[in-house]
Structures are given as structure tokens and as C-alpha cells.
Design a protein around this motif. Structure first.
Motif, mmCIF file in Angstrom:
data_model
loop_
_atom_site.group_PDB
_atom_site.id
_atom_site.type_symbol
_atom_site.label_atom_id
_atom_site.label_comp_id
_atom_site.label_asym_id
_atom_site.label_seq_id
_atom_site.Cartn_x
_atom_site.Cartn_y
_atom_site.Cartn_z
ATOM 1 N N THR A 4 0.808 -1.219 0.000
ATOM 2 C CA THR A 4 0.000 0.000 0.000
ATOM 3 C C THR A 4 0.838 1.266 0.000
ATOM 4 N N ASP A 5 2.143 1.139 0.175
ATOM 5 C CA ASP A 5 2.969 2.335 0.256
ATOM 6 C C ASP A 5 4.318 2.135 -0.431
ATOM 7 N N SER A 6 4.288 1.887 -1.726
ATOM 8 C CA SER A 6 5.520 1.626 -2.456
ATOM 9 C C SER A 6 6.410 2.866 -2.543
ATOM 10 N N ALA A 7 5.828 4.049 -2.567
ATOM 11 C CA ALA A 7 6.644 5.272 -2.613
ATOM 12 C C ALA A 7 7.482 5.401 -1.345
ATOM 13 N N ARG A 8 6.884 5.116 -0.213
ATOM 14 C CA ARG A 8 7.611 5.176 1.064
ATOM 15 C C ARG A 8 8.681 4.084 1.116
ATOM 16 N N ALA A 9 8.343 2.916 0.599
ATOM 17 C CA ALA A 9 9.318 1.825 0.569
ATOM 18 C C ALA A 9 10.534 2.220 -0.268
ATOM 19 N N ARG A 10 10.303 2.854 -1.412
ATOM 20 C CA ARG A 10 11.409 3.304 -2.261
ATOM 21 C C ARG A 10 12.334 4.234 -1.469
ATOM 22 N N LEU A 11 11.749 5.181 -0.768
ATOM 23 C CA LEU A 11 12.554 6.118 0.028
ATOM 24 C C LEU A 11 13.363 5.386 1.097
ATOM 25 N N GLU A 12 12.743 4.418 1.744
ATOM 26 C CA GLU A 12 13.446 3.678 2.786
ATOM 27 C C GLU A 12 14.599 2.855 2.210
ATOM 28 N N TYR A 13 14.374 2.214 1.064
ATOM 29 C CA TYR A 13 15.453 1.446 0.447
ATOM 30 C C TYR A 13 16.565 2.369 -0.064
#
Length: 127
Positions: free
Chosen positions: A26-35
């Protein structure tokens, strides 16, 4: 691995480099930032692989391919990037390339059932 230190020091909310799904869908944009943040501390094959999966979901196969090759440079003994390159080969109409990538992944991790199953599917579908 390097991700362990970053995760223990800074935490993640949606990225999970050791989970089956790699991130909360549900939050791939946030996941990208975290990675990406993880990679600023320690450039790891797991983070690069996860970024590639995000790119694949966005249909950016060129960037995904670049990330996967970086992952392999960092850790040539991590099977997931080879599997993901195989899936990109499938999308690009290159079944022999996909088979080669899955064979390499299976060579690295012969106990991973999904790799065996997917390789069998590719071999049966191949002319």
C-alpha cells in the motif's frame, strides 16, 4: 548484512528486505525512500533488488535491469536478482535468457522451491 545495521539504527516503516513481499504494497513510494536511504549507508544487493522490484511494478524495466546488475555486482551469490532478471527476460520475449537466469538462481540456492517450479514452467513453455 549491511541492511541489519541500518534497520536497527534507523528503522523502517514499510520496507522489509528479508520479508517475502519486500515492502508493504500500500505504500511503495515510502518503501522506495526507505530502500534508497538504506543504500546511502550501505549499498546492498537486497536493497538494490527491492528497488528493482519497485521499478518492475512501475514498468520501468530498464532501471530495474540496472538495479539488478548492481545487486549482482555487490553480491553475485544472492539468487533473487537473477530470478528478477529472468522475469524481465520473459516480459521482453527472451525465454532462453529467462531459463538461463533461473538456472543460475537455482545453482546459487538449490533449496528454493519457487525457483524450481518457475524454471520447470519456463522449460515446458520453451520451444
Amino acid at each position: 548484512s549491511g541492511n541489519d545495521t541500518v534497520i536497527s539504527n534507523y528503522g523502517t516503516e514499510v520496507a522489509d528486505p528479508y520479508g517475502l513481499s519486500l515492502f508493504r504494497a500500500t505504500d511503495s513510494a515510502r518503501a522506495r525512500l526507505e530502500y534508497q536511504r538504506m543504500d546511502t549507508f550501505v549499498d546492498s544487493a537486497r536493497s538494490r533488488n527491492a528497488l528493482a522490484v519497485l521499478d518492475m511494478q512501475n514498468h520501468d524495466l530498464q532501471t530495474a535491469t540496472e538495479e539488478l546488475h548492481k545487486a549482482i555486482e555487490i553480491n553475485p551469490n544472492f539468487d533473487s536478482p537473477y530470478m528478477n532478471l529472468g522475469e524481465i527476460d520473459v516480459v521482453n520475449g527472451n525465454p532462453s535468457g529467462a531459463i538461463s537466469m533461473y538456472r543460475k538462481a537455482l545453482e546459487i540456492n538449490p533449496r528454493r522451491a519457487f525457483t524450481k517450479m518457475r524454471l520447470e514452467q519456463l522449460l515446458k513453455a520453451s520451444p
